[in-house]
Write a protein that holds these residues in place. Structure first.
Motif: not given
Length: 597
Positions: A153-182
């Motif tokens: 269950y996720l409770r989401v609040t924001t004053h900006a655009s309510m954009t709720l797209n999400a994904r479940l990623a393996p931890t190593f893949e998440f950090y690889e993608d995160s490093d590329q984004e950074y």
């Protein structure tokens, strides 16, 4: 017939099980899985529902299609429910990541099969230390044992655009993608800093207002962009999580839009060729300044709406002005127009996505960064092209001037030859005046110091005794006051000639100023011989002088002498010593010679 009935029932059961399974997210060893098709939504307009109430089913969840995950600007609170089951034979470590970084506060409740509940929080308005994972996006670490099933269950609040797209990623893949984004974000913001700093340095060098406005536009745009993608709250202002932290994005982008209008007005410079457009840009800049101030006063959600509207309007208006500039053949207007067209595409993608009209993907999420990066590079090229065009026009004007001067060259050549000799004479006279006293023809203080420096170096090299003799006339002022300045000048000129006659050719005779004279003599045999020289100079000075009026006057001289051999003893030290000796004579008896021991 019976077999057909059983087959039909099997198909119905398979369809039913397939329909129920489409809301169950099955985890295995595969890579990242988007959650768009596995989310059920519950809208909480008042934001008063508790987790226990939501869990108990007091309000029903509804299945969400991907378009439901873009609610645009809304003050409502949204609950998300996701059923997850692991079909892996080993433990799976996953990261639940929201693709949109600008979400204020997200609470995740994990309900396990044994009834236990785990809670985690993340979001932009939390300090990085308070987030479950210190990341620029809302991120939650999850682990699933083999065969484990859990409800999220996720409770989401924001004053900006309510954009709720999400994904479940393996931890190593998440950090690889995160490093590329950074890496990409580092390149993007590094480019902004480089462009802003480079054009600011150009402004310091050229003092052209366009470079300053462009650099300010880049910096304000970069600050707002860092707030939108989460880098600002994570790295630049991690403790600023309140009201003012929420306003950095809308105020930063509206300020950037205002500076863009001011930059366009300066860049296009249509005051002469299109005064109406110039006035329109001026009026727009004033209105945009007011809108920027309004974003500091209205609720943050309204400020974000103003920001989105201004982004599209500004780019559209600047594109129109660019078209006018191209038609009027303004230098670099084509590059300017292309740059704003690209930014318009990126801004429109972001604004329309924030309104919930199109889904989130790489281009809608990062469209503004991509468009702005290309736009700013093109604008920088446009500034360079405009600067080069202005430089070319200036060089053309200079070339015409040179051609005009060349037409007069023949006439000038004759005069130059004539003037060359005159200038050489004038140069020699100027050089003489730099080191010579115009009244007496002796060296002045500057000339004295030049020669004294040479003498001290030579005395040190030869280990010879060097003497500085400082002479101050006694009774000069009464003569000057009684007989006038002309008589005083004649008296000084006469004293100067006598000193030159008594000094050797190698000595330096100078007038320090007023009625003070200096004689520097080299290769002195002894201090006694220096005293003799000082007495001889004093006696020459005290001889009667006939003034232009026919009157004969006699004055005295207080003489101070200082000797040295150079080395650490500088010329100024010798003059200071001679001055001290001269003042001893002044205080004690006057018209005498004193050698500083």
């Amino acid at each position: 017939m019976a077999s057909r009935c059983f087959a039909f029932v099997g198909l119905l059961l398979a369809a039913a099980s397939g329909w129920s399974a489409e809301r169950l997210l099955v985890l295995d060893e595969r890579g990242a899985q988007p959650l768009d098709g596995f989310v059920s939504l519950l809208r909480d307009p008042d934001g008063e529902l508790t987790f226990e109430q939501v869990r108990s089913g007091i309000e029903p969840f509804g299945p969400a299609v991907p378009s439901d995950l873009h609610q645009g600007y809304t003050p409502d609170v949204f609950w998300m429910r996701i059923e997850v089951e692991s079909h892996s034979s080993q433990r799976l470590d996953r990261m639940l990541e929201f693709t949109y970084a600008y979400l204020d506060d997200i609470s995740l409740y994990r309900v396990n099969t044994n009834g236990t509940v785990e809670r985690m929080r993340s979001g932009r308005t939390l300090a990085p230390a308070d987030r479950v994972v210190a990341h620029r996006k809302p991120v939650f670490p999850l682990s699933f044992e083999p065969g484990e099933r859990a409800t999220l269950y996720l409770r989401v609040t924001t004053h900006a655009s309510m954009t709720l797209n999400a994904r479940l990623a393996p931890t190593f893949e998440f950090y690889e993608d995160s490093d590329q984004e950074y890496v990409w974000l580092a390149l993007y913001f590094g480019m902004l800093v480089a462009l802003g700093a480079y054009n600011f340095l150009l402004f310091l060098g050229t003092r052209q207002r366009s470079f300053l406005l462009y650099s300010l536009f880049v910096f304000s745009f970069g600050i707002a962009a860092s707030s939108m993608n989460g880098l600002g709250p994570l790295l630049l202002w991690p403790g600023l999580v309140g009201e003012w932290g929420n306003r950095i994005l809308p105020t930063g982008y509206t300020l950037a839009a205002t500076l863009a209008v001011m930059f366009a007005r300066s860049f296009l410079n249509m005051r002469r060729i299109a005064p109406r457009w110039d006035r329109a840009l001026l009026v727009m800049a004033i209105c945009w300044w007011c809108a920027t101030l309004v974003t500091l006063l209205v609720p943050v959600q309204d400020a974000l709406k103003i920001m989105s509207a201004m982004g599209v309007l500004t780019t559209a208006f600047l594109i129109t002005s660019g078209v006018v500039g191209v038609r009027l053949r303004v230098p670099a207007a084509r590059i300017y127009l292309l740059a704003w067209l690209l930014l318009l595409v990126g801004t429109a993608l972001l604004s329309v996505r924030n309104l919930g009209w199109i889904p989130s993907n790489f281009f809608t999420v990062y469209g503004l960064q991509i468009g702005s990066a290309i736009e700013m590079i093109l604008l920088s090229f446009g500034l360079a092209a405009r600067f080069n065009e202005l430089k070319r026009q200036k060089e053309e004007a200079q070339r015409q001037l040179v051609l005009s001067l060349q037409r007069q060259e023949r006439e000038l050549e004759r005069r130059v030859v004539q003037r060359t000799s005159e200038l050489e004479v004038a140069k020699a006279e100027l050089e003489r005046r730099v080191v010579k006293d115009p009244l007496t023809g002796l060296y002045n203080r500057y000339g004295l110091m030049i020669h004294l420096e040479k003498f001290t170096q030579r005395a040190q090299r030869r280990n010879e005794l060097l003497a500085v003799i400082l002479i101050d006339l006694d009774g000069f002022k009464p003569v000057n006051d009684q007989y006038g300045h002309e008589a005083g000048d004649v008296l000084l000129q006469t004293i100067a000639r006598r000193l030159q006659q008594e000094a050797r050719d190698s000595d330096c005779v100078a007038r320090m100023g007023g009625d003070e004279f200096v004689v520097v003599t080299e290769n002195v045999i002894s201090k006694a011989s220096v005293l003799e020289i000082g007495q001889r100079l004093r006696e020459a000075i005290t001889q009667p002088v006939t003034l232009p009026s026919g009157e004969s006057v006699r004055i005295g001289a207080s003489v101070g002498i200082c000797t040295g051999r150079g080395g650490e003893q500088k010329g100024s030290d010798l003059i200071r010593g001679a001055d001290e000796a001269m003042y001893r004579v002044k205080r004690e008896r006057k018209n005498d010679v004193c050698l500083l021991a």
